[in-house]
Design a protein around this motif. Sequence first.
Motif, PDB file in Angstrom:
ATOM      1  N   SER A   1       0.848  -1.179   0.000  1.00  0.00           N
ATOM      2  CA  SER A   1       0.000   0.000   0.000  1.00  0.00           C
ATOM      3  C   SER A   1       0.889   1.236   0.000  1.00  0.00           C
ATOM      4  O   SER A   1       2.016   1.219   0.474  1.00  0.00           O
ATOM      5  CB  SER A   1      -0.917   0.005   1.223  1.00  0.00           C
TER       6      SER A   1
ATOM      7  N   HIS B   1      -9.608 -15.392  -0.798  1.00  0.00           N
ATOM      8  CA  HIS B   1     -10.426 -14.226  -0.468  1.00  0.00           C
ATOM      9  C   HIS B   1     -11.683 -14.266  -1.333  1.00  0.00           C
ATOM     10  O   HIS B   1     -11.614 -14.406  -2.553  1.00  0.00           O
ATOM     11  CB  HIS B   1      -9.649 -12.943  -0.733  1.00  0.00           C
TER      12      HIS B   1
ATOM     13  N   TYR C   1     -11.903 -11.368  -4.036  1.00  0.00           N
ATOM     14  CA  TYR C   1     -10.826 -11.280  -5.028  1.00  0.00           C
ATOM     15  C   TYR C   1     -10.176 -12.642  -5.167  1.00  0.00           C
ATOM     16  O   TYR C   1      -9.120 -12.925  -4.608  1.00  0.00           O
ATOM     17  CB  TYR C   1      -9.809 -10.216  -4.616  1.00  0.00           C
TER      18      TYR C   1
ATOM     19  N   GLY D   1      -3.521 -13.407  -0.471  1.00  0.00           N
ATOM     20  CA  GLY D   1      -4.118 -12.762   0.694  1.00  0.00           C
ATOM     21  C   GLY D   1      -3.625 -11.344   0.911  1.00  0.00           C
ATOM     22  O   GLY D   1      -4.404 -10.421   1.188  1.00  0.00           O
ATOM     23  N   SER D   2      -2.290 -11.103   0.768  1.00  0.00           N
ATOM     24  CA  SER D   2      -1.753  -9.769   1.035  1.00  0.00           C
ATOM     25  C   SER D   2      -2.224  -8.773  -0.017  1.00  0.00           C
ATOM     26  O   SER D   2      -2.576  -7.632   0.312  1.00  0.00           O
ATOM     27  CB  SER D   2      -0.223  -9.803   1.094  1.00  0.00           C
ATOM     28  N   CYS D   3      -2.290  -9.189  -1.272  1.00  0.00           N
ATOM     29  CA  CYS D   3      -2.764  -8.284  -2.320  1.00  0.00           C
ATOM     30  C   CYS D   3      -4.243  -7.976  -2.146  1.00  0.00           C
ATOM     31  O   CYS D   3      -4.695  -6.844  -2.362  1.00  0.00           O
ATOM     32  CB  CYS D   3      -2.517  -8.872  -3.711  1.00  0.00           C
ATOM     33  N   ALA D   4      -5.033  -9.004  -1.776  1.00  0.00           N
ATOM     34  CA  ALA D   4      -6.459  -8.788  -1.555  1.00  0.00           C
ATOM     35  C   ALA D   4      -6.677  -7.765  -0.452  1.00  0.00           C
ATOM     36  O   ALA D   4      -7.567  -6.904  -0.546  1.00  0.00           O
ATOM     37  CB  ALA D   4      -7.137 -10.107  -1.216  1.00  0.00           C
ATOM     38  N   THR D   5      -5.862  -7.829   0.586  1.00  0.00           N
ATOM     39  CA  THR D   5      -5.984  -6.884   1.699  1.00  0.00           C
ATOM     40  C   THR D   5      -5.702  -5.462   1.232  1.00  0.00           C
ATOM     41  O   THR D   5      -6.415  -4.514   1.588  1.00  0.00           O
ATOM     42  CB  THR D   5      -5.012  -7.265   2.821  1.00  0.00           C
ATOM     43  N   VAL D   6      -4.648  -5.295   0.406  1.00  0.00           N
ATOM     44  CA  VAL D   6      -4.302  -3.959  -0.099  1.00  0.00           C
ATOM     45  C   VAL D   6      -5.426  -3.419  -0.970  1.00  0.00           C
ATOM     46  O   VAL D   6      -5.848  -2.270  -0.823  1.00  0.00           O
ATOM     47  CB  VAL D   6      -2.984  -4.004  -0.886  1.00  0.00           C
TER      48      VAL D   6
ATOM     49  N   GLU E   1      -8.520  -4.291  -1.048  1.00  0.00           N
ATOM     50  CA  GLU E   1      -9.713  -4.036  -0.232  1.00  0.00           C
ATOM     51  C   GLU E   1      -9.585  -2.717   0.502  1.00  0.00           C
ATOM     52  O   GLU E   1     -10.544  -1.930   0.589  1.00  0.00           O
ATOM     53  CB  GLU E   1      -9.913  -5.191   0.744  1.00  0.00           C
ATOM     54  N   ARG E   2      -8.396  -2.425   1.033  1.00  0.00           N
ATOM     55  CA  ARG E   2      -8.189  -1.164   1.735  1.00  0.00           C
ATOM     56  C   ARG E   2      -8.354   0.017   0.799  1.00  0.00           C
ATOM     57  O   ARG E   2      -8.796   1.089   1.203  1.00  0.00           O
ATOM     58  CB  ARG E   2      -6.789  -1.120   2.346  1.00  0.00           C
TER      59      ARG E   2
END
Length: 939
Positions: free
Chosen positions: A746, A912, A915, A920-925, A927-928
């Motif tokens: 991010s 996820h 997505y 998981g880490s890309c989905a979190t970014v 999503e944010r």
Amino acid sequence: MDYKPTLNLLKTDFPMKANLAQREPEIQQFWSSLDLYRRSLEKDAPRGTFVLHDGPPYSNGDVHIGTVVQNKVPKDFIVRYKTMRGFHAPYVPGWDNHGLPIENNVAKEFMEKGVTPTKLEFRRRCREYAAHWVGVQREQFRRFGITGDWMNPYLTMSSEFEATIVQVFGELAVSGAIYRGLKPIHWCVTDRTALADHEIEYEDHNSPSITVRFPLRDDPHGVFDGQANAYTVIWTTTPWTIPANLAVAAHPDADYVVMEVELNSYLVAESLAESVARLLGETDPPLILKRLKGRELDGLVFTHPLTRTEPFYNRDSPLVLADYVTLDTGTGLVHTAPGHGRDDFLTGQRYGLPVLNPVNDTGHYTDEAGPFEGLDLKAANTAVTQALQRSGALVHQERITHSYPHCWRCHNPVIFRATTQWFLSIDANGLRQKMLERIGQVDWIPADTVTRITAMAGGRPDWCLSRQRTWGVALPVFYCGGCDEPIVTPDTIASVTRHVAERDSDVWFERSAEELLPDGFACPKCGASEGFRKEEDVLDVWFDSGSTCRAVLQKRPGLRYPADVYLEGNDQHRGWFNASLTLGVATTGEAPFRQVITHGMTVDETGRKLSKSKGNYIHPLKMAQQYGADVLRLASASYDYFGDMRLGDEALKGVGDSYRRLRNTFRFLIGNLSDFRPEQQPVEYADLDELDQWALHRLNRLVETAVTSFDRYEFHPVTTLVYNFFAVDLSAFYLDVLKDRLYIASADAPTRRSAQTTLWHLANTLSRLLAPILVHTMEEVWQRLRGVDETLTESVHLAAFPEPNPAWNSPELAERWDALIAVRNEVNRALEAAKNEKLIGQPREAEVDLRADPALYPLLDRYRGRLASLFLVSSVELSESANGERLAVHIQPAAGEKCARCWIVKPDVGSHDAYGDLCGSCATVVERLGAEMSPVAGG
């Protein structure tokens, strides 16, 4: 889905294509609008003043590419570096405006027009011609980004400068160092002028070589024991000097013999007897009749070899003794003509011989040559040789190629010719010894060049100052109409200096002697007060350039005597360095420089001198248009300029490739700082990611080395280290590893801000470090950085040169990361092999299995969590080796799916709900970020 908008891709208007030919003039216009040179001098200068004194090129024709890349550009490196380091570093460019090159070209102009100008008309045209080329060369130098006081240079033809030349001459004359005398000097028959030793170049020349026998006339001590047909033999490569022969010289300590060849007796050196006998037609070793030392030959008298057939030459040629006679070639006896050789002249003075000079200033025989009157010297060589043959004196003739003195301007062979000239005595007032002492107090760079200047100063003869030319500063000498005594007094010099300062040196030719002399002046010797006449000769142009230390360093505001450094080519040890040292020490007692840098010459890629006549010369402006000034500046900095620089298309293409790598790396740095504000978002060094700390450690080491190298005036180590830093440390490793943090995390992630902080330090520091070299490109970079931080100076050239930062030094960290990089290199080799075997497509699709021995394992285990990002693979399995092998690397396809955003193969891709094609880490970014995207079915 298109996840590209969610990535932090680089954003910049810094173009990948340099387009230097168009962009560099625009940047120079920007500097002009800033009045950059003036502002650089107005900066705080905590380190004091630094003066680099510019040696003046001739204002005659376009600048030479060698003058640009080997001379002016390195000077600019130094001046810009010193300015950025906190010195007040003025740079006053200058030009040499008098001299033969200008005079000859102006003479051609008048000849082509069929006009015969007056002396004043001729001089005024020379002044206009010189001024024109000052303007042309100024713009050509400025095109290469060279900073300086270009609109207020020093000119040796300015009235102020010419007045100083008169003043300096007067000081020397009043001190007793100037004298007028008859001496053999180098004379150029092409240019019809005397030359000093530093105006001589030695080049190969094909000359006639003759061996001549001189008949014996008187043998008071019985050297030949009454032998009939007795001779001595000489050898010379200048047959034209035979008509001026007045003696034969032998070495007092050499061994000589009288030998018999075909019933004739010959006196020659013992070591050369057999070779001379062969020339005389003897195939067997000659019969030696007698052995003697040279000193035992004193008193012998021979007769001129042309006497038998040319009664005009019925005169003695006595044997004289001289230490300069050598035994390496010839006969061991030397034909002596006091009017045509320096050693001959001195020997003649000791023995009371007249000074016979039967050659005029155009190189033709006078009536003193008798039957040869009117011949030029080329014809004379043939005529004299034929006359010697008729007289029976010619033993042998052939042609040889040997090193011979040539005029430095017209490149034609010169002659020695005895004439009355004005000289500066090198030994008057202990000048020679003072010069040698001051040489020892100067820092000569490279160090071995001290031997060259020492030899030049230690062995140079008196300086011939007078030139029989029109364009130059006339020798400020008057002659009395009553007693014909030459007059130079403090009062006459002060008066002439005032007249020249008010007008210029043309005043000497415009006004009468009475107008130039002080009111009511009378001859100091006889008291005459009228009938004075003026000296017509002008001063050697090297006297002009040697006077710059007085006219510029002492009189220009902001400069000082002595200068900190002179920088010129290796030919200036006999030229400007020598002239400046001579006049500086003679008039002030001190050398005009503290350091002297000698650079080499510019040659083509085969090692040949760049020359229009050889067809390998390229106009510097054409090269700037083709490659850009910064590429040529980078080329200059990439060579050890103390030696010769090979310049050509292949070399410049290589430098151009290096330039593009540097430029594109800066583009990467700038492009990843578009959303970074160093005053708001910096990460403290202690909080930086460890890899970022490693990068700053490496940067700091580069700065340390660069400062040391610049201080030593060595630029190629800087560019070598910079190339290596950009190619190996940055492009091949650090920036490659950094991309995931920069692009995928991010925007405000701490790890990304850590990386951006480091990129900011890299861009800021490197742009200042390279600013003295890549002056235009680093200005481009700096203006983009000002978009990130408006507090930066208006120009990179007003910023401070980077200083080493002790806080960034971390040797232990560097040691750990050096070991990790070594492991990475081994992994890269294994990945490349796996690609070739089609086991994987790209490294990101791979899993790396590492097995390390007990010595290496703890280090890798410490960094276990970041090994995958370090190797740019999807995953790494690490275990300790059981068989003692230091490191084993195995590659296999990674388990899982490829993430559509980061392209890393991970087991959690699809975990996820929203997505399904992301890890998981890309989905979190994503999503944010609140991205409005629809998941791909089955992603």
